[in-house]
Scaffold this motif. Structure first.
Motif, PDB file in Angstrom:
ATOM      1  N   VAL A  71       0.838  -1.198   0.000  1.00 42.61           N
ATOM      2  CA  VAL A  71       0.000   0.000   0.000  1.00 42.61           C
ATOM      3  C   VAL A  71       0.874   1.249   0.000  1.00 42.61           C
ATOM      4  O   VAL A  71       0.611   2.209  -0.741  1.00 42.61           O
ATOM      5  N   LYS A  72       1.912   1.233   0.808  1.00 42.04           N
ATOM      6  CA  LYS A  72       2.818   2.383   0.857  1.00 42.04           C
ATOM      7  C   LYS A  72       3.487   2.597  -0.499  1.00 42.04           C
ATOM      8  O   LYS A  72       3.669   3.737  -0.934  1.00 42.04           O
ATOM      9  N   ASP A  73       3.842   1.506  -1.179  1.00 41.65           N
ATOM     10  CA  ASP A  73       4.420   1.624  -2.523  1.00 41.65           C
ATOM     11  C   ASP A  73       3.469   2.368  -3.454  1.00 41.65           C
ATOM     12  O   ASP A  73       3.876   3.262  -4.213  1.00 41.65           O
ATOM     13  N   ARG A  74       2.198   1.974  -3.427  1.00 42.66           N
ATOM     14  CA  ARG A  74       1.221   2.603  -4.319  1.00 42.66           C
ATOM     15  C   ARG A  74       1.016   4.068  -3.977  1.00 42.66           C
ATOM     16  O   ARG A  74       0.883   4.914  -4.871  1.00 42.66           O
ATOM     17  N   ALA A 102      12.103  -4.655  -3.787  1.00 41.26           N
ATOM     18  CA  ALA A 102      12.450  -3.667  -2.758  1.00 41.26           C
ATOM     19  C   ALA A 102      11.329  -2.639  -2.643  1.00 41.26           C
ATOM     20  O   ALA A 102      10.868  -2.085  -3.643  1.00 41.26           O
ATOM     21  N   HIS A 103      10.880  -2.384  -1.429  1.00 40.51           N
ATOM     22  CA  HIS A 103       9.754  -1.474  -1.231  1.00 40.51           C
ATOM     23  C   HIS A 103      10.212  -0.020  -1.202  1.00 40.51           C
ATOM     24  O   HIS A 103      11.314   0.295  -0.758  1.00 40.51           O
ATOM     25  N   LEU A 104       9.347   0.847  -1.684  1.00 36.74           N
ATOM     26  CA  LEU A 104       9.608   2.279  -1.634  1.00 36.74           C
ATOM     27  C   LEU A 104       9.524   2.757  -0.184  1.00 36.74           C
ATOM     28  O   LEU A 104       8.669   2.287   0.575  1.00 36.74           O
ATOM     29  N   THR A 105      10.376   3.693   0.168  1.00 35.50           N
ATOM     30  CA  THR A 105      10.433   4.132   1.560  1.00 35.50           C
ATOM     31  C   THR A 105      10.077   5.606   1.753  1.00 35.50           C
ATOM     32  O   THR A 105       9.512   5.971   2.781  1.00 35.50           O
ATOM     33  N   GLU A 106      10.416   6.459   0.787  1.00 36.88           N
ATOM     34  CA  GLU A 106      10.130   7.888   0.964  1.00 36.88           C
ATOM     35  C   GLU A 106      10.194   8.614  -0.372  1.00 36.88           C
ATOM     36  O   GLU A 106      10.746   8.118  -1.349  1.00 36.88           O
ATOM     37  N   TYR A 107       9.612   9.812  -0.368  1.00 35.51           N
ATOM     38  CA  TYR A 107       9.683  10.666  -1.553  1.00 35.51           C
ATOM     39  C   TYR A 107       9.684  12.121  -1.112  1.00 35.51           C
ATOM     40  O   TYR A 107       9.201  12.463  -0.023  1.00 35.51           O
ATOM     41  N   THR A 108      10.259  12.987  -1.947  1.00 40.58           N
ATOM     42  CA  THR A 108      10.240  14.433  -1.708  1.00 40.58           C
ATOM     43  C   THR A 108       9.938  15.139  -3.016  1.00 40.58           C
ATOM     44  O   THR A 108      10.339  14.687  -4.096  1.00 40.58           O
ATOM     45  N   THR A 109       9.219  16.239  -2.927  1.00 44.79           N
ATOM     46  CA  THR A 109       8.899  17.063  -4.094  1.00 44.79           C
ATOM     47  C   THR A 109       8.976  18.517  -3.667  1.00 44.79           C
ATOM     48  O   THR A 109       8.362  18.899  -2.659  1.00 44.79           O
ATOM     49  N   GLU A 110       9.733  19.324  -4.399  1.00 43.47           N
ATOM     50  CA  GLU A 110       9.908  20.735  -4.043  1.00 43.47           C
ATOM     51  C   GLU A 110       9.824  21.617  -5.279  1.00 43.47           C
ATOM     52  O   GLU A 110      10.348  21.260  -6.339  1.00 43.47           O
ATOM     53  N   THR A 111       9.190  22.763  -5.130  1.00 44.74           N
ATOM     54  CA  THR A 111       9.111  23.770  -6.188  1.00 44.74           C
ATOM     55  C   THR A 111       9.554  25.110  -5.627  1.00 44.74           C
ATOM     56  O   THR A 111       9.097  25.520  -4.556  1.00 44.74           O
ATOM     57  N   SER A 112      10.459  25.786  -6.346  1.00 41.61           N
ATOM     58  CA  SER A 112      10.892  27.127  -5.955  1.00 41.61           C
ATOM     59  C   SER A 112      10.854  28.008  -7.203  1.00 41.61           C
ATOM     60  O   SER A 112      11.797  28.011  -7.995  1.00 41.61           O
ATOM     61  N   GLY A 114      10.974  31.191  -7.291  1.00 44.14           N
ATOM     62  CA  GLY A 114      11.944  32.273  -7.163  1.00 44.14           C
ATOM     63  C   GLY A 114      13.326  31.884  -7.649  1.00 44.14           C
ATOM     64  O   GLY A 114      14.037  32.688  -8.258  1.00 44.14           O
ATOM     65  N   LEU A 115      13.711  30.650  -7.382  1.00 45.69           N
ATOM     66  CA  LEU A 115      15.022  30.150  -7.817  1.00 45.69           C
ATOM     67  C   LEU A 115      14.950  29.456  -9.165  1.00 45.69           C
ATOM     68  O   LEU A 115      15.985  29.033  -9.701  1.00 45.69           O
ATOM     69  N   GLY A 116      13.745  29.322  -9.707  1.00 43.93           N
ATOM     70  CA  GLY A 116      13.600  28.633 -10.982  1.00 43.93           C
ATOM     71  C   GLY A 116      13.966  27.168 -10.882  1.00 43.93           C
ATOM     72  O   GLY A 116      14.585  26.615 -11.789  1.00 43.93           O
ATOM     73  N   ARG A 117      13.563  26.504  -9.791  1.00 41.40           N
ATOM     74  CA  ARG A 117      13.943  25.114  -9.552  1.00 41.40           C
ATOM     75  C   ARG A 117      12.717  24.251  -9.256  1.00 41.40           C
ATOM     76  O   ARG A 117      11.746  24.703  -8.647  1.00 41.40           O
ATOM     77  N   TYR A 118      12.808  23.010  -9.695  1.00 38.79           N
ATOM     78  CA  TYR A 118      11.827  21.994  -9.336  1.00 38.79           C
ATOM     79  C   TYR A 118      12.603  20.702  -9.133  1.00 38.79           C
ATOM     80  O   TYR A 118      13.541  20.418  -9.884  1.00 38.79           O
ATOM     81  N   SER A 119      12.251  19.922  -8.126  1.00 39.71           N
ATOM     82  CA  SER A 119      12.957  18.671  -7.896  1.00 39.71           C
ATOM     83  C   SER A 119      12.017  17.658  -7.273  1.00 39.71           C
ATOM     84  O   SER A 119      11.064  18.017  -6.564  1.00 39.71           O
ATOM     85  N   CYS A 120      12.288  16.394  -7.551  1.00 38.69           N
ATOM     86  CA  CYS A 120      11.572  15.324  -6.873  1.00 38.69           C
ATOM     87  C   CYS A 120      12.483  14.106  -6.804  1.00 38.69           C
ATOM     88  O   CYS A 120      13.368  13.921  -7.658  1.00 38.69           O
ATOM     89  N   GLN A 121      12.260  13.294  -5.781  1.00 38.63           N
ATOM     90  CA  GLN A 121      13.116  12.131  -5.553  1.00 38.63           C
ATOM     91  C   GLN A 121      12.301  11.027  -4.912  1.00 38.63           C
ATOM     92  O   GLN A 121      11.410  11.281  -4.097  1.00 38.63           O
ATOM     93  N   VAL A 122      12.606   9.784  -5.293  1.00 35.68           N
ATOM     94  CA  VAL A 122      11.970   8.608  -4.704  1.00 35.68           C
ATOM     95  C   VAL A 122      13.078   7.645  -4.294  1.00 35.68           C
ATOM     96  O   VAL A 122      14.017   7.397  -5.060  1.00 35.68           O
TER      97      VAL A 122
END
Length: 407
Positions: A71-74, A102-112, A114-122
């Motif tokens: 469920v966490k993976d989904r 291997a199960h997914l453990t965490e993710y991050t998503t950030e938008t800035s 002002g800095l012209g940046r977008y990032s995401c990670q799994v």
């Protein structure tokens, strides 16, 4: 005396009838009423305990269900990168980490903005599954391009397939460079653009990253206000198509169809972006796969490089091939196995290159095919380079095309 309970579970008080006076009851009657009242309170307390116990069981059950790995993976796959990851792509990327379970453990998503940046990670139990970094400011883009196209001649080997604007990164992953018209032009007159750096984990191949990279690039363009037409998102099979060499006719790479390497023993790899892109490439290689199951190395390659960063590459290539290096920018030139033409495209420097794999005096590596000077001489090289440069320049509206001299 009535001894029933009311709707709330409380015992009714003894009736206050007129024959006995308002509060004229015996001690026995009063004691019985108090006992009934206490019993009602105990019943209500038991009901509350049972009710909250059931609620606790349900909450704990839901928490356990939500914490289950599958469920966490989904949940992570559906929420990462603002929900942009196509269905099924996360399974492919997770398998590339070396453990498909291997199960997914965490993710991050950030938008800035002002800095012209977008990032995401799994991440998974095995480490990185996907990492996307998006830049829209010119200084950030130039820094990333300098990392990919080095002064010592190191550069990506191929553009992206399927008409996508970008290239296979020099070391790992892919880079997409979609337009960002919502940002207008910068102080130097450069059109708004994004650089989308896409990395997987472990043994992620470029084809595994194409679909996810294009989808996340579209989401980043939306979040950063690019007001751009979305990139086409490839299907699940991102394997670049290998075609007959004759299929190059009618494209910018038509010179390959007129070259010396034709027939069933050779295939063409045509990678021409639809619209603007930092790089175009086409190559001829032996048909089939090598001993590792990968396509054979190319024997003839044609490149288009679009951006001021291409001048550093031209200077290095000229020095390596003994061409004129007595000035900041070199003239068009042609050597025994490499040559360049130049132009200006969309206000920036552009270069067109031909590269031929020749037999080595020290011996050709096992399995590496080559083409001799007798089969492909300098004049034919010049003709192929000129054909490619002219067609690409016409396609992009370039100006000031300069070609190597004949002879």
């Amino acid at each position: 005396m009535a001894d029933a309970e009311d709707e709330a579970g409380r015992p009714e008080e003894p009736e206050r009838t007129g024959g006995r006076g308002l509060l004229e009851y015996s001690d026995e009657e009063r004691e019985r009423w108090r006992a009934l009242q206490q019993e009602g309170e105990r019943r209500r307390r038991r009901r509350r305990i049972v009710t909250w116990s059931l609620v606790g069981v349900v909450v704990l059950g839901l928490a356990g269900w939500a914490a289950a790995p599958s469920v966490k993976d989904r949940v992570i796959a559906s929420r990462a990168c603002d929900g942009a990851i196509p269905e099924g792509s996360m399974d492919t990327l997770r398998a590339a980490t070396g453990d498909a379970d291997a199960h997914l453990t965490e993710y991050t998503t950030e938008t800035s903005t002002g800095l012209g940046r977008y990032s995401c990670q799994v991440k998974s139990e095995k480490g990185r599954v996907l990492e996307v970094e998006v830049y829209s400011r010119r200084d950030s883009i130039d820094r990333e391009l300098a990392r990919q196209f080095e002064d010592d001649g190191g550069h990506p080997a191929a553009a992206l397939p399927g008409g996508l604007p970008g290239f296979e990164a020099r070391l790992a992953g892919i880079v997409l460079m979609p337009q960002c018209p919502g940002h207008g032009r910068d102080a130097a007159g450069h059109r708004g653009q994004l650089l989308v750096d896409v990395l997987g984990g472990g043994d992620s191949a470029s084809r595994d990253l194409l679909r996810t990279g294009a989808a996340v690039a579209n989401k980043a363009a939306e979040k950063l206000g690019c007001d751009a037409k979305p990139l086409p998102v490839p299907g699940r099979d991102g394997e670049p198509e290998q075609v007959r060499v004759a299929a190059a006719a009618g494209t910018s790479c038509a010179a390959l169809a007129d070259g010396p390497l034709q027939g069933s023993g050779w295939t063409a790899d045509l990678r021409l972006p639809k619209g603007r892109g930092p790089m175009a490439s086409c190559a001829v290689r032996p048909s089939g796969k090598d001993e590792y199951g990968d396509p054979h190395d190319p024997v003839i390659r044609l490149y288009g490089w679009y951006g001021d960063w291409s001048q550093r590459m031209k200077l290095h290539a000229a020095r390596m091939n003994g061409a004129d290096t007595g000035r900041a920018t070199v003239r068009p030139w042609l050597g025994e196995s490499n040559g360049w033409a130049m132009a200006r495209c969309d206000g920036q420097a552009a270069g067109f290159e031909i590269d031929v794999w020749r037999p080595s005096a020290d011996g050709t590596p096992p399995g590496q095919r080559t083409v001799s000077r007798d089969r492909l001489g300098k004049e034919k090289m010049r003709q192929m380079l000129a054909s490619f440069a002219k067609k690409e320049s016409a396609e992009r509206g370039c100006e000031g095309l300069r070609l190597p001299h004949a002879g």
